[in-house]
Design a protein around this motif. Sequence first.
Motif, PDB file in Angstrom:
ATOM      1  N   LEU A  93       0.837  -1.190   0.000  1.00  0.00           N
ATOM      2  CA  LEU A  93       0.000   0.000   0.000  1.00  0.00           C
ATOM      3  C   LEU A  93       0.867   1.233   0.000  1.00  0.00           C
ATOM      4  CD1 LEU A  93      -1.507   0.882   3.464  1.00  0.00           C
ATOM      5  CD2 LEU A  93       0.101  -0.986   3.241  1.00  0.00           C
ATOM      6  N   GLU A  94       0.339   2.288  -0.599  1.00  0.00           N
ATOM      7  CA  GLU A  94       1.090   3.523  -0.790  1.00  0.00           C
ATOM      8  C   GLU A  94       0.714   4.571   0.258  1.00  0.00           C
ATOM      9  OE1 GLU A  94       1.805   7.048  -4.151  1.00  0.00           O
ATOM     10  OE2 GLU A  94      -0.133   6.043  -3.958  1.00  0.00           O
ATOM     11  N   PHE A  95       1.718   5.305   0.718  1.00  0.00           N
ATOM     12  CA  PHE A  95       1.556   6.531   1.494  1.00  0.00           C
ATOM     13  C   PHE A  95       2.065   7.674   0.619  1.00  0.00           C
ATOM     14  CE2 PHE A  95       1.843   3.100   4.489  1.00  0.00           C
ATOM     15  CZ  PHE A  95       1.020   3.452   5.545  1.00  0.00           C
ATOM     16  N   PHE A  96       1.412   8.829   0.666  1.00  0.00           N
ATOM     17  CA  PHE A  96       1.807   9.897  -0.261  1.00  0.00           C
ATOM     18  C   PHE A  96       1.510  11.275   0.327  1.00  0.00           C
ATOM     19  CE2 PHE A  96      -2.631   9.019  -1.009  1.00  0.00           C
ATOM     20  CZ  PHE A  96      -3.202  10.238  -1.335  1.00  0.00           C
ATOM     21  N   ALA A  97       2.151  12.287  -0.268  1.00  0.00           N
ATOM     22  CA  ALA A  97       1.890  13.685   0.073  1.00  0.00           C
ATOM     23  C   ALA A  97       1.841  14.487  -1.213  1.00  0.00           C
ATOM     24  CB  ALA A  97       2.960  14.236   0.997  1.00  0.00           C
ATOM     25  N   GLU A  98       0.826  15.324  -1.352  1.00  0.00           N
ATOM     26  CA  GLU A  98       0.674  16.171  -2.533  1.00  0.00           C
ATOM     27  C   GLU A  98       1.117  17.591  -2.223  1.00  0.00           C
ATOM     28  OE1 GLU A  98      -3.166  14.163  -4.703  1.00  0.00           O
ATOM     29  OE2 GLU A  98      -3.530  15.163  -2.777  1.00  0.00           O
ATOM     30  N   ASN A  99       1.397  18.355  -3.286  1.00  0.00           N
ATOM     31  CA  ASN A  99       1.894  19.731  -3.134  1.00  0.00           C
ATOM     32  C   ASN A  99       3.045  19.796  -2.141  1.00  0.00           C
ATOM     33  OD1 ASN A  99      -0.118  20.849  -4.907  1.00  0.00           O
ATOM     34  ND2 ASN A  99      -1.599  20.555  -3.237  1.00  0.00           N
ATOM     35  N   ALA A 100       3.962  18.834  -2.282  1.00  0.00           N
ATOM     36  CA  ALA A 100       5.056  18.678  -1.314  1.00  0.00           C
ATOM     37  C   ALA A 100       6.374  19.163  -1.914  1.00  0.00           C
ATOM     38  CB  ALA A 100       5.183  17.215  -0.914  1.00  0.00           C
ATOM     39  N   THR A 101       7.086  19.934  -1.121  1.00  0.00           N
ATOM     40  CA  THR A 101       8.436  20.358  -1.503  1.00  0.00           C
ATOM     41  C   THR A 101       9.404  19.869  -0.438  1.00  0.00           C
ATOM     42  OG1 THR A 101       7.569  22.340  -2.594  1.00  0.00           O
ATOM     43  CG2 THR A 101       9.912  22.331  -2.040  1.00  0.00           C
ATOM     44  N   ILE A 102      10.369  19.045  -0.844  1.00  0.00           N
ATOM     45  CA  ILE A 102      11.350  18.533   0.112  1.00  0.00           C
ATOM     46  C   ILE A 102      12.761  18.761  -0.433  1.00  0.00           C
ATOM     47  CG2 ILE A 102       9.770  16.764   1.002  1.00  0.00           C
ATOM     48  CD1 ILE A 102      11.401  14.674  -0.588  1.00  0.00           C
ATOM     49  N   ASN A 103      13.724  18.719   0.452  1.00  0.00           N
ATOM     50  CA  ASN A 103      15.137  18.770   0.084  1.00  0.00           C
ATOM     51  C   ASN A 103      15.629  17.321   0.004  1.00  0.00           C
ATOM     52  OD1 ASN A 103      17.896  18.935  -0.075  1.00  0.00           O
ATOM     53  ND2 ASN A 103      18.184  19.926   1.903  1.00  0.00           N
ATOM     54  N   PRO A 104      15.785  16.765  -1.199  1.00  0.00           N
ATOM     55  CA  PRO A 104      16.138  15.347  -1.311  1.00  0.00           C
ATOM     56  C   PRO A 104      17.441  14.982  -0.600  1.00  0.00           C
ATOM     57  CG  PRO A 104      15.354  16.174  -3.416  1.00  0.00           C
ATOM     58  CD  PRO A 104      15.517  17.367  -2.523  1.00  0.00           C
ATOM     59  N   ARG A 140      11.726   0.272   1.404  1.00  0.00           N
ATOM     60  CA  ARG A 140      12.091   1.259   2.431  1.00  0.00           C
ATOM     61  C   ARG A 140      12.603   2.540   1.775  1.00  0.00           C
ATOM     62  NH1 ARG A 140      12.978  -3.195   6.049  1.00  0.00           N
ATOM     63  NH2 ARG A 140      11.507  -4.637   5.103  1.00  0.00           N
ATOM     64  N   SER A 141      11.833   3.051   0.829  1.00  0.00           N
ATOM     65  CA  SER A 141      12.308   4.116  -0.050  1.00  0.00           C
ATOM     66  C   SER A 141      11.273   5.216  -0.228  1.00  0.00           C
ATOM     67  CB  SER A 141      12.646   3.535  -1.430  1.00  0.00           C
ATOM     68  OG  SER A 141      13.627   2.537  -1.347  1.00  0.00           O
ATOM     69  N   ILE A 142      11.767   6.440  -0.354  1.00  0.00           N
ATOM     70  CA  ILE A 142      10.938   7.607  -0.656  1.00  0.00           C
ATOM     71  C   ILE A 142      11.175   7.980  -2.112  1.00  0.00           C
ATOM     72  CG2 ILE A 142      10.537  10.058  -0.156  1.00  0.00           C
ATOM     73  CD1 ILE A 142      11.598   9.406   2.727  1.00  0.00           C
ATOM     74  N   LEU A 143      10.085   8.144  -2.867  1.00  0.00           N
ATOM     75  CA  LEU A 143      10.154   8.574  -4.263  1.00  0.00           C
ATOM     76  C   LEU A 143       9.553   9.969  -4.378  1.00  0.00           C
ATOM     77  CD1 LEU A 143       9.071   5.121  -5.523  1.00  0.00           C
ATOM     78  CD2 LEU A 143      11.104   6.261  -6.409  1.00  0.00           C
ATOM     79  N   VAL A 170       5.223  13.239  -3.364  1.00  0.00           N
ATOM     80  CA  VAL A 170       6.097  12.372  -2.576  1.00  0.00           C
ATOM     81  C   VAL A 170       5.346  11.080  -2.281  1.00  0.00           C
ATOM     82  CG1 VAL A 170       7.242  12.066  -0.335  1.00  0.00           C
ATOM     83  CG2 VAL A 170       7.398  14.250  -1.510  1.00  0.00           C
ATOM     84  N   SER A 171       6.045   9.947  -2.410  1.00  0.00           N
ATOM     85  CA  SER A 171       5.388   8.655  -2.236  1.00  0.00           C
ATOM     86  C   SER A 171       6.337   7.653  -1.610  1.00  0.00           C
ATOM     87  CB  SER A 171       4.935   8.141  -3.614  1.00  0.00           C
ATOM     88  OG  SER A 171       4.491   6.797  -3.547  1.00  0.00           O
ATOM     89  N   PHE A 172       5.797   6.817  -0.747  1.00  0.00           N
ATOM     90  CA  PHE A 172       6.517   5.615  -0.339  1.00  0.00           C
ATOM     91  C   PHE A 172       5.492   4.502  -0.122  1.00  0.00           C
ATOM     92  CE2 PHE A 172       5.678   7.740   3.710  1.00  0.00           C
ATOM     93  CZ  PHE A 172       5.260   6.716   4.543  1.00  0.00           C
ATOM     94  N   SER A 173       5.909   3.282  -0.416  1.00  0.00           N
ATOM     95  CA  SER A 173       5.023   2.133  -0.276  1.00  0.00           C
ATOM     96  C   SER A 173       5.665   1.093   0.622  1.00  0.00           C
ATOM     97  CB  SER A 173       4.717   1.520  -1.638  1.00  0.00           C
ATOM     98  OG  SER A 173       3.990   2.411  -2.451  1.00  0.00           O
TER      99      SER A 173
END
Length: 431
Positions: A189-200, A384-387, A395-398
């Motif tokens: 299952l996926e967890f996600f965030a929209e309109n997200a700005t992150i510093n990779p 165990r990864s953030i895309l 932003v998404s991770f599953s």
Amino acid sequence: MRTSIYKLVDNPKLFKKQLLYWSQQFREIIYLDSNDYPQVYSSYDCVVAVDAFTSIKTDFHNAFEDLKQYQQTSKDWLFGYLSYDLKNNTESLFSKNFDGLDFPDLFFFQPKKLFLFKGNQLEIKYLNFCDDEVEADFEEIEQISDLANSKEEKLIIQQRISKKDYISKVSKALEHIHRGDIYELNFCLEFFAENATINPFGKFSLLNEISQPPFATFFKNNKHFLLSATPERYLRKDGERIISQPIKGTAKRFADPLEDQNSKNQLASDPKERSENIMITDLVRNDLSKTAQKGSVEVTELCGVYSFLQVHQMITTITSKQDSQYAAVDVIKTTFPMGSMTGAPKIAAMKIIEELEETKRGLYSGAVGYFTPDGDFDFNVVIRSILYNQEQKYVSFSVGSAITSLSIPEKEYEECLLKAKAMREVLGDLA
């Protein structure tokens, strides 16, 4: 042509951070770090490749043949990824679920600049370089001092499948198992965030610090990023020897040493965890046999339990000797996707995955790694990864778990939350 220049680095841990920070200026980056985790099968402690001289980007159609041609023609170091949806290249399968990330199905590049670490020795291999360029870059990297992570807004993480729906879907998976359609299913299952700005760079640095896995990965292709704390190897080729190390079986870590050891012991003897590992071991043995010399497939370690900062994991090692009639890419094509991320039998499991899951997997549960000039390779499993799609601010991770006849849906859900813990912490989840 590449010529090697060697440097001794006084503080490899610091220099790796400086090197990753310095690399952010380039459009293409792959940073692979073992975090000094003890490994039997390893060529380097850390590998960094930047700045594409040539590249290949494609969807799943004819992807493996295109990659084979690129690899055999270039005969150089190549770095990149295989997305889960390359399954559609090898079988009559499809991927029609939601995709908020929009990554290409396959991407590899031939780097202009390459750094290979072993201990405190750094080998630098630039393509068509001059000594002055290497010396200038090395000096610039060493002088980097400000590695502080910038403060960012915390994200509100949403869940694509609710707990109620998750339990319902796992129950449907169990119906398939009890009917005999499949033996095991990796359901995600996926967890996600929209309109997200992150510093990779900052998020990866934090994720790697709290996880310290043996196959950590920072990947950038322009606006697409992967920040991975994966503990799992998919496939390695070293001469004629092929090594696969599937992970199946997870247990909590505890601060109390006795409680932690008890958790590890329980994982080692748990019949459900062992059965899911052994089923995938059989699948991998069968996959490797397709390109192996007759009688060369061996299980060198069955259900070994290894400890990482976040969890204990059960890992099996399977090896084979490659039959010379097959090319390097053939070994990948006949084993992909990795059985630990599908279930068994593989094709039936993948069809059910597509029905039950609600997100296209894409790079998640695919693989990242590299080819050497002589055709060897090493690839991890993207878990165990953030895309992150920087352009679409998505932003998404599953996370997932293996469903077998012994599975209890509520416990599988708890395992997913355990696996999601590090990513949620890194992203500052407010939900």
